[in-house]
Design a protein around this motif. Structure first.
Motif, PDB file in Angstrom:
ATOM      1  N   VAL A  99      30.697  17.484  -7.293  1.00  9.01           N
ATOM      2  CA  VAL A  99      32.141  17.473  -7.029  1.00  9.01           C
ATOM      3  C   VAL A  99      32.420  17.818  -5.569  1.00  9.01           C
ATOM      4  O   VAL A  99      33.191  17.134  -4.893  1.00  9.01           O
ATOM      5  CB  VAL A  99      32.873  18.460  -7.963  1.00  9.01           C
ATOM      6  N   ILE A 100      31.770  18.872  -5.065  1.00 10.98           N
ATOM      7  CA  ILE A 100      32.044  19.337  -3.709  1.00 10.98           C
ATOM      8  C   ILE A 100      31.637  18.312  -2.666  1.00 10.98           C
ATOM      9  O   ILE A 100      32.340  18.102  -1.678  1.00 10.98           O
ATOM     10  CB  ILE A 100      31.321  20.675  -3.446  1.00 10.98           C
ATOM     11  N   ARG A 101      30.491  17.641  -2.877  1.00  8.28           N
ATOM     12  CA  ARG A 101      29.988  16.727  -1.842  1.00  8.28           C
ATOM     13  C   ARG A 101      30.812  15.448  -1.750  1.00  8.28           C
ATOM     14  O   ARG A 101      30.649  14.669  -0.823  1.00  8.28           O
ATOM     15  CB  ARG A 101      28.510  16.437  -2.040  1.00  8.28           C
ATOM     16  N   GLU A 102      31.692  15.225  -2.730  1.00 10.32           N
ATOM     17  CA  GLU A 102      32.570  14.056  -2.670  1.00 10.32           C
ATOM     18  C   GLU A 102      33.875  14.381  -1.951  1.00 10.32           C
ATOM     19  O   GLU A 102      34.864  13.666  -2.087  1.00 10.32           O
ATOM     20  CB  GLU A 102      32.872  13.546  -4.084  1.00 10.32           C
ATOM     21  N   TYR A 103      33.857  15.468  -1.178  1.00 10.97           N
ATOM     22  CA  TYR A 103      35.081  15.913  -0.489  1.00 10.97           C
ATOM     23  C   TYR A 103      35.687  14.790   0.335  1.00 10.97           C
ATOM     24  O   TYR A 103      34.999  14.119   1.099  1.00 10.97           O
ATOM     25  CB  TYR A 103      34.755  17.100   0.414  1.00 10.97           C
ATOM     26  N   ASP A 104      36.969  14.606   0.172  1.00 14.13           N
ATOM     27  CA  ASP A 104      37.724  13.584   0.898  1.00 14.13           C
ATOM     28  C   ASP A 104      38.663  14.299   1.867  1.00 14.13           C
ATOM     29  O   ASP A 104      39.557  15.027   1.454  1.00 14.13           O
ATOM     30  CB  ASP A 104      38.524  12.726  -0.092  1.00 14.13           C
ATOM     31  N   THR A 105      38.446  14.093   3.168  1.00 14.54           N
ATOM     32  CA  THR A 105      39.251  14.800   4.169  1.00 14.54           C
ATOM     33  C   THR A 105      40.716  14.396   4.131  1.00 14.54           C
ATOM     34  O   THR A 105      41.553  15.079   4.724  1.00 14.54           O
ATOM     35  CB  THR A 105      38.697  14.524   5.583  1.00 14.54           C
ATOM     36  N   SER A 106      41.027  13.290   3.461  1.00 17.12           N
ATOM     37  CA  SER A 106      42.412  12.834   3.428  1.00 17.12           C
ATOM     38  C   SER A 106      43.251  13.588   2.393  1.00 17.12           C
ATOM     39  O   SER A 106      44.466  13.447   2.347  1.00 17.12           O
ATOM     40  CB  SER A 106      42.469  11.331   3.113  1.00 17.12           C
ATOM     41  N   LYS A 107      42.587  14.392   1.545  1.00 23.04           N
ATOM     42  CA  LYS A 107      43.335  15.145   0.539  1.00 23.04           C
ATOM     43  C   LYS A 107      42.718  16.529   0.371  1.00 23.04           C
ATOM     44  O   LYS A 107      41.566  16.756   0.678  1.00 23.04           O
ATOM     45  CB  LYS A 107      43.351  14.418  -0.806  1.00 23.04           C
ATOM     46  N   GLU A 108      43.514  17.462  -0.111  1.00 24.00           N
ATOM     47  CA  GLU A 108      43.051  18.825  -0.314  1.00 24.00           C
ATOM     48  C   GLU A 108      42.357  18.935  -1.667  1.00 24.00           C
ATOM     49  O   GLU A 108      42.840  18.428  -2.670  1.00 24.00           O
ATOM     50  CB  GLU A 108      44.241  19.784  -0.262  1.00 24.00           C
ATOM     51  N   SER A 109      41.196  19.567  -1.692  1.00 31.26           N
ATOM     52  CA  SER A 109      40.452  19.740  -2.932  1.00 31.26           C
ATOM     53  C   SER A 109      40.663  21.144  -3.472  1.00 31.26           C
ATOM     54  O   SER A 109      40.330  22.128  -2.815  1.00 31.26           O
ATOM     55  CB  SER A 109      38.957  19.500  -2.686  1.00 31.26           C
ATOM     56  N   VAL A 110      41.193  21.232  -4.680  1.00 31.20           N
ATOM     57  CA  VAL A 110      41.414  22.531  -5.300  1.00 31.20           C
ATOM     58  C   VAL A 110      40.085  23.220  -5.568  1.00 31.20           C
ATOM     59  O   VAL A 110      39.950  24.437  -5.425  1.00 31.20           O
ATOM     60  CB  VAL A 110      42.214  22.379  -6.617  1.00 31.20           C
ATOM     61  N   VAL A 111      39.073  22.456  -5.942  1.00 25.95           N
ATOM     62  CA  VAL A 111      37.757  23.037  -6.205  1.00 25.95           C
ATOM     63  C   VAL A 111      37.219  23.706  -4.950  1.00 25.95           C
ATOM     64  O   VAL A 111      36.707  24.824  -4.983  1.00 25.95           O
ATOM     65  CB  VAL A 111      36.778  21.959  -6.711  1.00 25.95           C
ATOM     66  N   ASN A 112      37.328  23.040  -3.808  1.00 30.36           N
ATOM     67  CA  ASN A 112      36.865  23.625  -2.548  1.00 30.36           C
ATOM     68  C   ASN A 112      37.642  24.881  -2.181  1.00 30.36           C
ATOM     69  O   ASN A 112      37.122  25.779  -1.520  1.00 30.36           O
ATOM     70  CB  ASN A 112      36.991  22.610  -1.412  1.00 30.36           C
ATOM     71  N   LEU A 113      38.900  24.944  -2.607  1.00 28.55           N
ATOM     72  CA  LEU A 113      39.741  26.085  -2.260  1.00 28.55           C
ATOM     73  C   LEU A 113      39.418  27.333  -3.076  1.00 28.55           C
ATOM     74  O   LEU A 113      39.655  28.452  -2.621  1.00 28.55           O
ATOM     75  CB  LEU A 113      41.223  25.722  -2.446  1.00 28.55           C
ATOM     76  N   VAL A 114      38.866  27.158  -4.283  1.00 28.84           N
ATOM     77  CA  VAL A 114      38.642  28.317  -5.148  1.00 28.84           C
ATOM     78  C   VAL A 114      37.164  28.643  -5.352  1.00 28.84           C
ATOM     79  O   VAL A 114      36.843  29.697  -5.909  1.00 28.84           O
ATOM     80  CB  VAL A 114      39.321  28.116  -6.527  1.00 28.84           C
ATOM     81  N   VAL A 115      36.264  27.768  -4.914  1.00 30.02           N
ATOM     82  CA  VAL A 115      34.842  28.038  -5.119  1.00 30.02           C
ATOM     83  C   VAL A 115      34.460  29.337  -4.415  1.00 30.02           C
ATOM     84  O   VAL A 115      34.929  29.638  -3.313  1.00 30.02           O
ATOM     85  CB  VAL A 115      33.989  26.863  -4.605  1.00 30.02           C
TER      86      VAL A 115
END
Length: 235
Positions: A52-68
């Motif tokens: 999930v994390i490695r599919e990070y898209d800079t064009s949108k905010e990832s909730v998973v990245n924010l709470v990990v």
């Protein structure tokens, strides 16, 4: 519900539906709060969390990245090396997205990476494309490889790029023990890379020389047209 959702997310990941898995995890945060999502991520296998994390898209905010959490992320960073991505593009993207998120816990994430086996090696991979600048920074405290005098230090404000420069500065000035494990390896890799490049350049020059000799007339030899003309006049 949390366990069922984690199973659902894991199944979606295994089926290649990363976006669907992230949507399922985000829906948990929306219905039960961020703490529930953090708990769910703790039960999610590290390889699934990484997917999930490695599919990070800079064009949108990832909730998973924010709470990990730092510990969860550190495990995922180490597992990223298993993908064998020699460009390390995904590694740099996910590290930048999480380390420099807006809640200012960068130091905790760096420490967590350093405490897990393989963490420093992952940061070496992250910095591998900038080995010369990093090694130069060790001595001169500047990333400008054309500056060869000490005392030309840069401060953090000048290199707050939320990228490799800022991370390198933080490692040297705030996580020195980790940096001492990282930069010598980068220096060794840099020397090996420069040696290979020099050998390749020499081989290319050697391959070019025979062609140049064939195209260049021998010393003292008359051009073919002149020699032919002389023979005709003698006849």
């Amino acid at each position: 519900m949390t366990n069922a959702l984690v199973v659902k997310a894991a199944n979606l990941i295994r089926n290649g539906d990363i976006a669907g898995a992230e949507f399922a995890l985000v829906s948990l945060a929306e219905t039960e709060g961020d703490y529930a999502l953090v708990a769910a991520l703790e039960t999610l296998p590290p390889k699934d969390l990484l997917a999930v994390i490695r599919e990070y898209d800079t064009s949108k905010e990832s909730v998973v990245n924010l709470v990990v959490t730092p510990e969860q992320f550190a495990r995922a960073v180490v597992m990223e090396r298993l993908y064998g991505d020699h460009s390390h593009v995904r590694l740099r993207g996910m590290i930048n997205a999480v380390l420099f998120r807006d809640d200012s816990h960068t130091g905790e994430f760096i420490e967590a990476i350093g405490e897990v086996d393989g963490g420093c090696e992952a940061l070496i991979d992250y910095l591998s494309d900038r080995d010369e600048e990093v090694v130069h920074f060790v001595t001169y405290d500047t990333f400008n490889v054309n500056r060869m005098e000490e005392g030309d230090e840069v401060d953090k404000a000048e290199i707050s790029d939320r990228d490799w420069k800022e991370l390198t500065w933080l490692l040297k000035h705030e996580h020195a023990d980790m940096f001492e494990q990282i930069w010598p390896v980068l220096k060794k890799r840099m020397k090996e890379r420069l040696r290979r490049e020099a050998e390749q350049e020499l081989l290319e020059q050697q391959a070019q020389e025979p062609q140049e000799r064939r195209e260049r007339p021998a010393a003292g030899a008359a051009p073919a047209a002149i020699a032919d003309s002389g023979e005709e006049s003698a006849l």
